[in-house]
Design a protein around this motif. Structure first.
Motif, PDB file in Angstrom:
ATOM      1  N   PHE A  88       1.177  -1.298   0.248  1.00 48.81           N
ATOM      2  CA  PHE A  88       0.327  -0.210   0.132  1.00 48.81           C
ATOM      3  C   PHE A  88       0.681   1.436  -0.005  1.00 48.81           C
ATOM      4  N   LEU A  89       2.385   1.489   0.532  1.00 48.78           N
ATOM      5  CA  LEU A  89       3.173   2.131   0.985  1.00 48.78           C
ATOM      6  C   LEU A  89       3.456   3.258  -0.892  1.00 48.78           C
ATOM      7  N   ILE A  90       3.832   1.153  -1.492  1.00 50.24           N
ATOM      8  CA  ILE A  90       4.306   1.554  -3.023  1.00 50.24           C
ATOM      9  C   ILE A  90       3.313   1.956  -3.730  1.00 50.24           C
ATOM     10  N   SER A 119       8.570   8.834 -15.246  1.00 53.52           N
ATOM     11  CA  SER A 119       8.617   7.652 -15.555  1.00 53.52           C
ATOM     12  C   SER A 119       8.815   5.899 -15.186  1.00 53.52           C
ATOM     13  N   GLY A 120      11.105   6.124 -15.144  1.00 51.72           N
ATOM     14  CA  GLY A 120      11.149   5.351 -14.597  1.00 51.72           C
ATOM     15  C   GLY A 120      11.132   4.949 -13.406  1.00 51.72           C
ATOM     16  N   ALA A 121      10.610   5.554 -12.570  1.00 44.27           N
ATOM     17  CA  ALA A 121      10.515   5.435 -10.389  1.00 44.27           C
ATOM     18  C   ALA A 121       9.274   4.300 -10.588  1.00 44.27           C
ATOM     19  N   ILE A 122       8.245   4.994 -11.364  1.00 42.54           N
ATOM     20  CA  ILE A 122       6.931   4.557 -11.621  1.00 42.54           C
ATOM     21  C   ILE A 122       7.147   3.038 -11.679  1.00 42.54           C
ATOM     22  N   LEU A 127       7.525  -2.567 -10.256  1.00 41.74           N
ATOM     23  CA  LEU A 127       9.023  -4.106 -10.257  1.00 41.74           C
ATOM     24  C   LEU A 127       9.289  -4.771  -8.994  1.00 41.74           C
ATOM     25  N   ALA A 128       8.679  -3.528  -7.628  1.00 44.32           N
ATOM     26  CA  ALA A 128       8.934  -3.705  -6.649  1.00 44.32           C
ATOM     27  C   ALA A 128       7.723  -4.295  -5.214  1.00 44.32           C
ATOM     28  N   ILE A 129       6.839  -3.678  -6.291  1.00 43.82           N
ATOM     29  CA  ILE A 129       4.721  -4.564  -6.227  1.00 43.82           C
ATOM     30  C   ILE A 129       5.459  -5.452  -6.777  1.00 43.82           C
ATOM     31  N   LEU A 130       6.300  -6.271  -7.482  1.00 45.70           N
ATOM     32  CA  LEU A 130       5.499  -7.257  -8.287  1.00 45.70           C
ATOM     33  C   LEU A 130       7.317  -8.479  -7.125  1.00 45.70           C
ATOM     34  N   VAL A 132       7.760  -7.935  -4.383  1.00 51.13           N
ATOM     35  CA  VAL A 132       6.908  -8.157  -2.963  1.00 51.13           C
ATOM     36  C   VAL A 132       5.979  -9.321  -2.743  1.00 51.13           C
ATOM     37  N   ARG A 133       4.881  -8.570  -3.862  1.00 51.93           N
ATOM     38  CA  ARG A 133       3.883 -10.453  -3.730  1.00 51.93           C
ATOM     39  C   ARG A 133       4.527 -11.366  -4.412  1.00 51.93           C
ATOM     40  N   TYR A 134       5.233 -11.497  -4.858  1.00 52.88           N
ATOM     41  CA  TYR A 134       6.308 -13.146  -5.454  1.00 52.88           C
ATOM     42  C   TYR A 134       6.829 -13.518  -4.345  1.00 52.88           C
ATOM     43  N   ALA A 135       7.646 -12.384  -3.120  1.00 55.70           N
ATOM     44  CA  ALA A 135       8.818 -13.126  -2.129  1.00 55.70           C
ATOM     45  C   ALA A 135       7.061 -13.369  -1.051  1.00 55.70           C
ATOM     46  N   SER A 136       5.726 -12.739  -1.162  1.00 55.99           N
ATOM     47  CA  SER A 136       4.749 -13.058   0.659  1.00 55.99           C
ATOM     48  C   SER A 136       4.233 -13.925  -0.137  1.00 55.99           C
TER      49      SER A 136
END
Length: 159
Positions: A88-90, A119-122, A127-130, A132-136
């Motif tokens: 949610f923070l992301i 755009s690169g930051a977005i 990718l960070a969400i992916l 985090v979701r994969y890791a969780s």
């Protein structure tokens, strides 16, 4: 015999101090959550009234309301689960950067390297969400044992 009494007294004092400490931490926790939730609701109402006063609503305004919605959802999830979902923070960061990008392009009308950076930051946050979701899903966190209900605590104390 005396050492057993002293040890029992020490354990009782430890249990009392831990109970008082837990009460203070949880009281602060709930007070802070209600404060953050109230401030978020107030800010969203003020922003909405400002939009009505302006007479028109832009995409920036809608994205700002989404940021408030995500912050409110974060507070609600944290209140219910005592866990801060990093996703949610992301999401809030992505929405804020998207709002910045749209605002920058719509007001300045000139593409420059700032657009590429945002755009690169977005993209990186996506990718960070992916990750985090994969890791969780692959490595779920260990759940702490549930607290006993008050009735069970009373029963355990009476035994």
């Amino acid at each position: 015999m005396k050492s057993k009494q002293i040890e029992a007294l020490r354990e009782g004092m430890h249990d009392f101090a831990q109970s008082v400490g837990n009460l203070m931490v949880e009281s602060f926790h709930y007070l802070a959550l209600f404060g953050i939730g109230g401030i978020t609701a107030w800010a969203s109402v003020v922003a909405f009234l400002g939009m009505l006063e302006k007479g028109h609503i832009t995409v920036d305004d809608i994205l700002l309301l989404f940021i408030y919605l995500e912050l409110g959802a974060m507070v609600g999830i944290y209140f219910k689960t005592n866990h801060m979902p990093v996703r949610f923070l992301i999401y809030v960061a992505i929405t804020a950067l998207t709002r910045l990008l749209i605002s920058d392009v719509s007001h300045h009308h000139r593409p420059d390297m700032g657009v590429v950076y945002v755009s690169g930051a977005i993209l990186l946050l996506g990718l960070a969400i992916l990750v985090v979701r994969y890791a969780s899903s692959r490595f779920p966190s260990v759940q702490a044992p549930m607290r006993l209900s008050r009735e069970r605590e009373r029963e355990a104390g009476e035994v």
